[in-house]
Design a protein around this motif. Structure first.
Motif, short mmCIF file in Angstrom:
data_model
loop_
_atom_site.label_atom_id
_atom_site.label_comp_id
_atom_site.label_asym_id
_atom_site.label_seq_id
_atom_site.Cartn_x
_atom_site.Cartn_y
_atom_site.Cartn_z
N THR A 705 39.69 38.25 39.56
CA THR A 705 39.75 39.31 40.57
C THR A 705 40.88 38.97 41.54
O THR A 705 41.45 37.89 41.49
CB THR A 705 38.43 39.40 41.35
OG1 THR A 705 38.19 38.15 42.00
CG2 THR A 705 37.27 39.71 40.42
N ALA A 706 41.18 39.91 42.39
CA ALA A 706 42.24 39.68 43.37
C ALA A 706 41.92 40.49 44.60
O ALA A 706 41.23 41.52 44.53
CB ALA A 706 43.59 40.08 42.79
N ASP A 707 42.42 40.04 45.72
CA ASP A 707 42.20 40.79 46.94
C ASP A 707 42.87 42.16 46.85
O ASP A 707 43.98 42.28 46.34
CB ASP A 707 42.80 40.03 48.14
CG ASP A 707 41.97 38.79 48.47
OD1 ASP A 707 40.79 38.77 48.08
OD2 ASP A 707 42.51 37.88 49.09
N VAL A 708 42.15 43.17 47.33
CA VAL A 708 42.70 44.52 47.40
C VAL A 708 42.78 44.85 48.89
O VAL A 708 41.84 44.58 49.64
CB VAL A 708 41.77 45.55 46.71
CG1 VAL A 708 42.36 46.94 46.80
CG2 VAL A 708 41.52 45.16 45.27
N GLY A 741 38.56 42.89 44.27
CA GLY A 741 38.63 43.95 43.27
C GLY A 741 39.22 43.43 41.99
O GLY A 741 39.60 42.27 41.89
N LYS A 742 39.26 44.32 41.00
CA LYS A 742 39.90 43.99 39.74
C LYS A 742 41.39 43.87 39.97
O LYS A 742 41.94 44.53 40.84
CB LYS A 742 39.66 45.13 38.76
CG LYS A 742 38.62 44.86 37.71
CD LYS A 742 38.42 46.10 36.88
CE LYS A 742 38.73 45.83 35.42
NZ LYS A 742 38.07 46.79 34.53
N MET A 743 42.05 43.05 39.18
CA MET A 743 43.49 43.00 39.29
C MET A 743 44.07 44.13 38.44
O MET A 743 43.59 44.40 37.34
CB MET A 743 43.99 41.65 38.78
CG MET A 743 45.48 41.48 38.96
SD MET A 743 46.04 39.84 38.54
CE MET A 743 45.56 38.90 39.98
N GLY A 744 45.07 44.82 38.97
CA GLY A 744 45.67 45.88 38.16
C GLY A 744 46.69 46.68 38.93
O GLY A 744 46.81 46.58 40.15
N PRO A 780 38.38 34.77 42.12
CA PRO A 780 39.57 35.37 42.71
C PRO A 780 40.82 34.57 42.43
O PRO A 780 40.81 33.34 42.44
CB PRO A 780 39.24 35.36 44.21
CG PRO A 780 38.26 34.27 44.38
CD PRO A 780 37.51 34.14 43.10
N TRP A 781 41.88 35.27 42.17
CA TRP A 781 43.18 34.65 42.00
C TRP A 781 43.70 34.23 43.38
O TRP A 781 43.50 34.93 44.37
CB TRP A 781 44.15 35.65 41.38
CG TRP A 781 45.53 35.10 41.25
CD1 TRP A 781 46.57 35.26 42.13
CD2 TRP A 781 46.02 34.29 40.21
NE1 TRP A 781 47.67 34.60 41.68
CE2 TRP A 781 47.37 33.98 40.49
CE3 TRP A 781 45.45 33.76 39.03
CZ2 TRP A 781 48.16 33.19 39.66
CZ3 TRP A 781 46.24 32.99 38.20
CH2 TRP A 781 47.57 32.71 38.51
N ASP A 782 44.32 33.04 43.43
CA ASP A 782 44.88 32.56 44.70
C ASP A 782 46.22 31.90 44.40
O ASP A 782 46.28 30.74 44.01
CB ASP A 782 43.91 31.57 45.34
CG ASP A 782 44.40 31.08 46.70
OD1 ASP A 782 45.45 31.58 47.17
OD2 ASP A 782 43.75 30.20 47.28
N THR A 783 47.28 32.67 44.58
CA THR A 783 48.60 32.17 44.23
C THR A 783 48.93 30.87 44.95
O THR A 783 49.54 29.97 44.38
CB THR A 783 49.67 33.24 44.54
OG1 THR A 783 49.42 34.38 43.73
CG2 THR A 783 51.07 32.72 44.23
N ARG A 784 48.48 30.75 46.21
CA ARG A 784 48.79 29.54 46.97
C ARG A 784 48.22 28.29 46.32
O ARG A 784 48.73 27.19 46.50
CB ARG A 784 48.20 29.66 48.38
CG ARG A 784 48.94 30.59 49.29
CD ARG A 784 48.34 30.56 50.67
NE ARG A 784 46.87 30.70 50.60
CZ ARG A 784 46.07 30.67 51.65
NH1 ARG A 784 46.58 30.51 52.86
NH2 ARG A 784 44.77 30.81 51.52
N ALA A 785 47.13 28.44 45.56
CA ALA A 785 46.44 27.27 45.01
C ALA A 785 47.08 26.77 43.71
O ALA A 785 46.77 25.68 43.24
CB ALA A 785 44.97 27.61 44.75
#
Length: 970
Positions: A705-708, A741-744, A780-785
């Motif tokens: 998932t990713a933040d929306v 939310g879903k990534m998309g 959740p995806w976390d690019t910083r991590a």
RNA sequence: GCCCCGAUAGCCCAAUUGGCAGUAGGCAAUGGUCUCAAACACCAUACAGUGUGGGUUCGAAUCCCACUCGGGGCACCA
């Protein structure tokens, strides 16, 4: 200027030229991808056929491992980081299996027919074949960068005519079969025809087979074939311009794809008799290693329910047959309901209303016929959506007819109402308002009588007039249910007593009583319906079926396959206003008259035929692709039996056979997975495959998932441009709200794998995705991590290679005891985690060992080699590179995975805690082999323990060697 | 409405079958080393008592019951 301000990357390169940077990772990764491709590192030899490899020896002596990902659509939008999660996981597992002596079949093909591909083509104005091929090429490129170890020779595509000729071939196998219920399996239709010809099996009207016309034979065989064309009520979706399967329609009556309204319409369509397999599809779930949640969904979807059929007499001639799961409540049946479209309605409706009919029963109509016609018209005009919305309010109308309750002898009124569905059971029910919520609501609305026949256990009393709702518990006894000279064993002539029996016993008693009199029998019903198999699309497999000038259907012979998708001027579907329920489907293929009208010789000379212009649904190609992965280029058979037996055949560990591991999302729980199981079973029955099931172990990966971020209107804003200040979020200065939310693309929060690979390398991306958490949960995806995984690879590299010189820095020293223990514990743990698909904890253990080496200050070569091998499935490029630098000429893809030495897996001493009443009071260093008694003695002698106990008497001592002693004092 | 699944530090997650909640791991944070400075990198530090309320047990994140919240499935299926 440029001389005074060098780019930071250049400065870094000057000081640490051999650091594991993104640039170095990119160089290593593309180099190894080329080597793997050139050397065919991941090619899996078959036992037989053109993919057999004489140099590989007898592959059947080697254990096999067939690992699959769910068939992807080649999307035009490109991948985001959520898509490859499962592909990386299967690749890690496949690489691990390869290093533990398995012959591993792992590849990825493309499911390229169907609505998404076609809609994308229509949107972009290019031919579906062109856009689909381009999308496949793009996706292959994106996936190649991740270093997935696929066998490229097996990467099939459903739109390849050499593939779909076999999809059509399987269709013909199904079309040319019938289900022999007595034998419990499918058999060739020719054997049924032989039975009709010989007279062993009678035709419905008793005429000889030879006397039937071609069309009549067609119709009769259509009642048996596993694939048949018939006019049936189907889901018509004008917005998409096609009909849809039940599985493709949501609960609120809309299309799963596109969310358009769906209407019921009677149309001649192709169906698959999946219902013949209902019982086997349920029973064989027990043989599979699948998540319980998915098994449950399949069981619920098939919806097996045991009950009874019961006849209610209407007048002297007619009878209404109902299906009920509660025959034990038969004495409580006080009225009946037929579905509005039930065939018997017209014949039971009297000319005039009986005397004394309440006004609310008649719907205000002058005669029963008028009332029925009026109600039917109103019901038919409702869309499924409206029916759903109005479901709480019960509507219906009295037919004017009465039936006789076969046990109580009571005269019960017969209604029609849309809460009874024609498609389930017999389309008629006996209503037991006291014990069914729906019947209760209807009875209240129409002031119908109720009779309590199951003793309430909640103190509400036996008078339903005082109740708020029905009482429907199974866990009680029957009351008020006797007739005639009822003796307690029910043996008296016509006598029947259910009073005092449990629900279960009463069901058995009444069912037997009904059966003796020929007015009922125990039976089983299913929720599952036959599978609607035709679509009105261009981009799908054509049916290998033609019609002669008399309209008689002919299956094309195998030699005429494949029937290729024809060129047409306009391949877009005929869509309509989404709410135009009166529209009807038109097939795009019918636009090409040259293709539709053909002259063929089907055995009795060249004649004119018209082709079937429907196409198959996109599920068709994915119903059997596991078979073609096994033997992708076999020109003479769908799959060579020797190859099928080796890769899919039943073994001790998988009694029904099937692929060893199948990873994909849970959204296919009842669609693809049910259809594929059905086709596989038909092919098994007909002797084409030895396995009974296509997929032995199923694993559902979670979603990334990713933040929306949404603005004040609720519209998503580009997530990459959102700024955080003091825990609040802003986009272009305006406050926005954050949610998961879903990534998309549609939520504007997609992150491409290429972007992460550019910044850190593909190995870092793989490692990060595997370490985010357990594979089966969403996170959740976390690019910083991501940088954490990158740092690990940098430290691993630095432990082995000098960043300054590029020279090896491993030492030839013997590893010390502590390092050996750390190494062998890691091996032991990681092996277990790999086998159990627990990659997150496997990564953690590798990092732990690497951190140990960092602290130690130098890396003994023996430890470095084992660590590199252990990391190889997770981060294969850097592992191959280090392996080569350590002096090995061959790829490590087939090297042996490290094996732990048990002597070093256990600690020399373990810490034992001594608790007094559950509170930790002392710690002891003891040998792991210590016995309970020794440990107890040691604990009781410990000065700290003695002091803590003081004068209190010791009541009980619990010793759990070697880790714990608990002393309970009084 | 019915049925499943889940809830552990600021965040993502560990905890070998009831046995020391984190020398499982990572992100972020804080302090420091390196640097003219910064980034990168490196070293160190702190942070929860397991959604809520009961129960079983010598002992519960783990087993049982109820509830709250989140996710999923089914939904007039007789």
């Amino acid at each position: 200027m440029s001389e005074t301000t060098p780019a930071s990357g250049a400065a870094e390169a000057a000081t640490e030229p051999f650091r594991y940077s993104a640039a170095l990772a990119a160089e290593i990764e593309s180099r190894w991808q080329d080597i793997w491709e050139k050397e065919g590192t991941f090619n899996a030899p078959n036992p037989a056929g053109d993919l057999a490899d004489p140099a590989a020896g007898d592959v059947t002596a080697k254990p096999h491992s067939f690992i699959m990902d769910m068939f992807p659509y080649p999307s035009g939008a490109g991948l985001h980081v959520g898509h490859p999660l499962g592909y990386i996981a299967t690749d890690v597992f496949a690489r691990y299996q390869r290093m533990t002596g398995h012959n591993v079949l792992h590849t990825l093909g493309y499911d390229a027919f169907g609505l998404p591909a076609e809609q994308y083509a229509v949107q972009t104005g290019t031919h579906p074949r062109v856009s689909t091929d381009a999308n496949i090429a793009n996706m292959r490129q994106q996936l190649r960068r991740l270093g997935l170890g696929h066998d490229p020779r097996r990467s099939i595509s459903t739109i390849d005519p050499e593939y779909y000729r076999w999809t059509q071939w399987i269709f013909l196998q199904i079309f040319n079969s019938w289900y022999d219920a007595a034998a419990g399996k499918a058999r060739p239709i020719a054997e049924l025809i032989a039975q009709f010809e010989s007279g062993e099996r009678a035709t419905p009207d008793g005429r000889a087979w030879a006397e039937l016309s071609g069309a009549e034979r067609d119709e009769l065989l259509g009642e048996y074939r596993l694939a048949y064309a018939k006019e049936v009520p189907v889901n018509w979706c004008p917005g998409l311009g096609t009909v849809l399967a039940n599985e493709e329609v949501t609960a609120d009556g809309r299309s799963e794809r596109g969310n358009f309204p769906v209407f019921k319409s009677n149309l001649r369509q192709w169906m698959m008799r999946i219902t013949a397999y209902s019982d086997r599809l349920i029973a064989d779930l027990d043989l599979l290693d699948w998540p319980e949640a998915i098994k449950l969904q399949q069981r619920n979807w098939i919806g097996r329910s045991e009950g009874a059929r019961v006849d209610f007499a209407v007048g002297d001639a007619e009878k209404i047959t109902v299906f009920t799961t509660r025959p034990d409540t038969l004495f409580g049946a006080t009225y009946m309901v037929l579905a509005p479209e039930h065939g018997l309605v017209d014949s039971i409706v009297p000319a005039a209303w009986p005397e004394g009919v309440p006004a609310e029963w008649t719907g205000g109509a002058a005669t029963p016929a008028e009332a029925v016609a009026g109600y039917r018209a109103a019901a038919a005009a409702k869309s499924d959506v409206e029916r759903q919305v109005e479901a709480k309010v019960k509507t219906g109308v009295f037919t004017g007819a009465y039936a006789v309750n076969p046990v109580s002898g009571a005269s019960v009124p017969v209604f029609i109402a849309d809460y009874v569905l024609m498609g389930y059971g017999t389309g008629a029910i006996m209503a037991v308002p006291a014990h069914d919520h729906r019947d209760f609501a209807f009875a209240r609305a129409f002031a119908l009588p109720m009779r309590c026949v199951v003793e309430p256990t909640d103190g509400r009393g036996e008078d339903p007039a005082a109740w708020d709702d029905a009482f429907d518990t199974y866990d009680s006894v029957i009351v008020n249910s006797s007739r005639g000279e009822g003796s307690s064993d029910g043996s008296a002539v016509d006598g029947l007593t259910l009073d005092g029996l449990s629900v279960v016993d009463a069901k058995a008693r009444v069912t037997a009583w009904l059966a003796e009199r020929g007015i009922g029998e125990g039976t089983v019903n299913y929720r599952l319906r036959d599978w609607l198999f035709s679509r009105q699309r261009y981009w799908g497999e054509p049916f290998p079926i033609v019609y002669d000038e008399d309209g008689v259907m002919h299956a094309l012979p195998e030699s005429m396959l494949p029937v290729e998708v024809p060129e047409v001027d306009d391949y877009s579907p005929h869509t309509y206003d989404p709410y135009d329920s009166a529209s009807s489907p038109k097939t795009p293929l019918s636009r090409n008259e040259d293709w539709v009208n053909v002259e063929l010789d089907l055995g009795d000379g060249v004649r004119k035929y018209r082709r079937e212009t429907n196409t198959m649904p996109n599920w068709a190609g994915s119903c059997w692709y596991e078979l073609r992965y096994i033997d992708p280029s076999n020109g003479s058979r769908v799959v060579d039996p020797a190859n099928e037996r080796y890769w899919l055949g039943p073994t001790e560990n998988k009694p029904a056979g099937g692929a060893d591991l199948y990873v994909g999302g849970a959204e296919h729980a009842v669609l693809h997975l049910l259809y594929a199981r059905f086709w596989h079973k038909v092919l098994h029955d007909l002797g084409h495959v030895s396995s009974v099931e296509p997929f032995h172990k199923l694993f559902n990966q979670g979603m990334i998932t990713a933040d929306v971020y949404r603005d004040e209107r609720g519209f998503p804003v580009p997530a990459a441009e959102v700024e955080e200040r003091d825990g609040k979020y802003f986009w272009e200065g305006e406050p926005v709200k954050r949610e998961a939310g879903k990534m998309g693309k549609s939520l504007k929060n997609a992150i491409a794998p290429d972007a992460i690979a550019d910044e850190y390398g593909a190995d870092t991306l793989r490692l990060y995705e595997m370490s985010m958490g357990p594979l089966d949960v969403s996170r959740p995806w976390d690019t910083r991590a991501v940088v954490g995984s990158y740092r690990f690879l940098q430290r691993l590299w630095r432990n082995i290679v000098s960043e300054a010189t590029g020279e090896l820095v491993v030492t030839d020293e013997q590893p010390d005891e502590a390092t050996l223990r750390a190494l062998h514990k890691a091996i032991d743990g990681i092996r277990g985690d790999m086998a159990g698909l627990r990659f997150n904890t496997a990564v953690a253990k590798a990092i732990e060992l690497n951190n140990h080496l960092v602290k130690r200050g130098s890396t003994p070569r023996a430890v470095a080699e084992q660590l590199v091998l252990m990391v190889a499935p997770l981060a294969p490029h850097i592992a191959e590179e280090l392996w080569r630098r350590l002096g090995h000429g061959d790829s490590l893809a087939h090297a042996d995975y490290p094996v732990a030495d048990p002597a070093y897996v256990v600690d020399e001493a373990v810490t034992c805690v001594v608790q007094i009443k559950g509170k930790v009071k002392a710690r002891l260093e003891v040998a792991p082999t210590i016995s309970d008694a020794e440990l107890e003695a040691l604990a009781l002698a410990d000065p700290a323990v003695v002091a803590a106990i003081g004068d209190a008497p010791v009541r009980k001592v619990i010793a759990r060697a070697p880790k714990l002693v608990n002393i309970v004092t009084g």
